[in-house]
Design a protein around this motif. Sequence first.
Motif, PDB file in Angstrom:
ATOM      1  N   GLU A 107       0.849  -1.241   0.005  1.00 46.66           N
ATOM      2  CA  GLU A 107      -0.021  -0.056   0.076  1.00 46.66           C
ATOM      3  C   GLU A 107       0.939   1.230  -0.115  1.00 46.66           C
ATOM      4  O   GLU A 107       0.669   2.161   0.669  1.00 46.66           O
ATOM      5  N   ALA A 108       1.798   1.253  -0.973  1.00 43.75           N
ATOM      6  CA  ALA A 108       2.968   2.450  -0.825  1.00 43.75           C
ATOM      7  C   ALA A 108       2.385   3.612  -1.561  1.00 43.75           C
ATOM      8  O   ALA A 108       2.997   4.583  -1.618  1.00 43.75           O
ATOM      9  N   ARG A 109       1.291   3.570  -2.422  1.00 49.22           N
ATOM     10  CA  ARG A 109       1.139   4.687  -3.315  1.00 49.22           C
ATOM     11  C   ARG A 109       2.258   5.236  -4.051  1.00 49.22           C
ATOM     12  O   ARG A 109       2.957   4.714  -4.831  1.00 49.22           O
ATOM     13  N   ASP A 110       3.070   6.263  -3.680  1.00 45.57           N
ATOM     14  CA  ASP A 110       4.040   7.110  -4.448  1.00 45.57           C
ATOM     15  C   ASP A 110       5.520   6.192  -4.047  1.00 45.57           C
ATOM     16  O   ASP A 110       6.623   6.461  -4.633  1.00 45.57           O
ATOM     17  N   ALA A 111       5.555   5.647  -2.829  1.00 49.26           N
ATOM     18  CA  ALA A 111       6.641   5.099  -2.121  1.00 49.26           C
ATOM     19  C   ALA A 111       7.449   3.900  -2.879  1.00 49.26           C
ATOM     20  O   ALA A 111       6.626   3.217  -3.662  1.00 49.26           O
ATOM     21  N   GLY A 112       8.548   4.037  -3.295  1.00 43.17           N
ATOM     22  CA  GLY A 112       9.279   3.109  -4.118  1.00 43.17           C
ATOM     23  C   GLY A 112      10.378   2.340  -3.191  1.00 43.17           C
ATOM     24  O   GLY A 112      10.889   1.143  -3.812  1.00 43.17           O
ATOM     25  N   ARG A 113      10.461   2.858  -1.930  1.00 47.46           N
ATOM     26  CA  ARG A 113      11.948   2.024  -1.440  1.00 47.46           C
ATOM     27  C   ARG A 113      11.624   2.497  -0.054  1.00 47.46           C
ATOM     28  O   ARG A 113      10.946   3.458   0.501  1.00 47.46           O
ATOM     29  N   MET A 114      12.443   1.664   0.949  1.00 52.00           N
ATOM     30  CA  MET A 114      12.314   1.755   2.334  1.00 52.00           C
ATOM     31  C   MET A 114      13.529   1.233   2.732  1.00 52.00           C
ATOM     32  O   MET A 114      14.216   0.145   2.246  1.00 52.00           O
ATOM     33  N   VAL A 115      13.986   1.947   3.878  1.00 50.02           N
ATOM     34  CA  VAL A 115      15.178   1.867   4.501  1.00 50.02           C
ATOM     35  C   VAL A 115      14.808   1.916   6.024  1.00 50.02           C
ATOM     36  O   VAL A 115      14.496   2.519   6.549  1.00 50.02           O
ATOM     37  N   VAL A 116      15.668   0.837   6.613  1.00 47.42           N
ATOM     38  CA  VAL A 116      15.542   0.895   8.236  1.00 47.42           C
ATOM     39  C   VAL A 116      16.916   1.025   8.648  1.00 47.42           C
ATOM     40  O   VAL A 116      17.655   0.310   8.111  1.00 47.42           O
ATOM     41  N   VAL A 117      17.090   2.052   9.726  1.00 44.01           N
ATOM     42  CA  VAL A 117      18.411   2.232  10.189  1.00 44.01           C
ATOM     43  C   VAL A 117      18.293   1.986  11.819  1.00 44.01           C
ATOM     44  O   VAL A 117      17.398   2.354  12.492  1.00 44.01           O
ATOM     45  N   GLU A 118      19.024   1.194  12.180  1.00 44.60           N
ATOM     46  CA  GLU A 118      19.104   0.821  13.771  1.00 44.60           C
ATOM     47  C   GLU A 118      20.092   1.394  14.380  1.00 44.60           C
ATOM     48  O   GLU A 118      21.313   1.618  13.895  1.00 44.60           O
ATOM     49  N   PHE A 119      19.843   1.777  15.762  1.00 46.42           N
ATOM     50  CA  PHE A 119      21.025   2.546  16.477  1.00 46.42           C
ATOM     51  C   PHE A 119      20.781   1.553  17.875  1.00 46.42           C
ATOM     52  O   PHE A 119      19.917   1.179  18.192  1.00 46.42           O
ATOM     53  N   PRO A 120      21.922   1.921  18.676  1.00 46.55           N
ATOM     54  CA  PRO A 120      21.955   1.156  19.941  1.00 46.55           C
ATOM     55  C   PRO A 120      20.848   1.648  21.037  1.00 46.55           C
ATOM     56  O   PRO A 120      20.381   0.809  21.793  1.00 46.55           O
TER      57      PRO A 120
END
Length: 100
Positions: free
Chosen positions: A47-60
């Motif tokens: 259900e992304a509409r205009d989105a084409g990419r996703m990034v998850v960034v993990e921190f401590p």
Amino acid sequence: MKGYWLIIGTEISDQEAQAEYARLWKPIGEKYQARSNPTKEPPLLVEARDAGRMVVVEFPSLEMAKACYADPAYDEARRFALRASNRVLLIFEGDLGEPE
């Protein structure tokens, strides 16, 4: 508990701006011990509409995730990210588990 950024964006429209963001991000990410896409199975973008990419960034920790976003060096880098694509960035706390 760990802190995360979830970045959902459109496809890259300015490759030069994205390259500059990547260059500026590298030392910032190292400073805050950030890991991009840390899980073995990435989240599904539906259900992304205009989105084409996703990034998850993990921190401590959530505190480090917030501090990174507030860092003046990231403010400069973010300007290039926003030129490269439209995006939404969420900051949250949790534990997505360790990759196997």
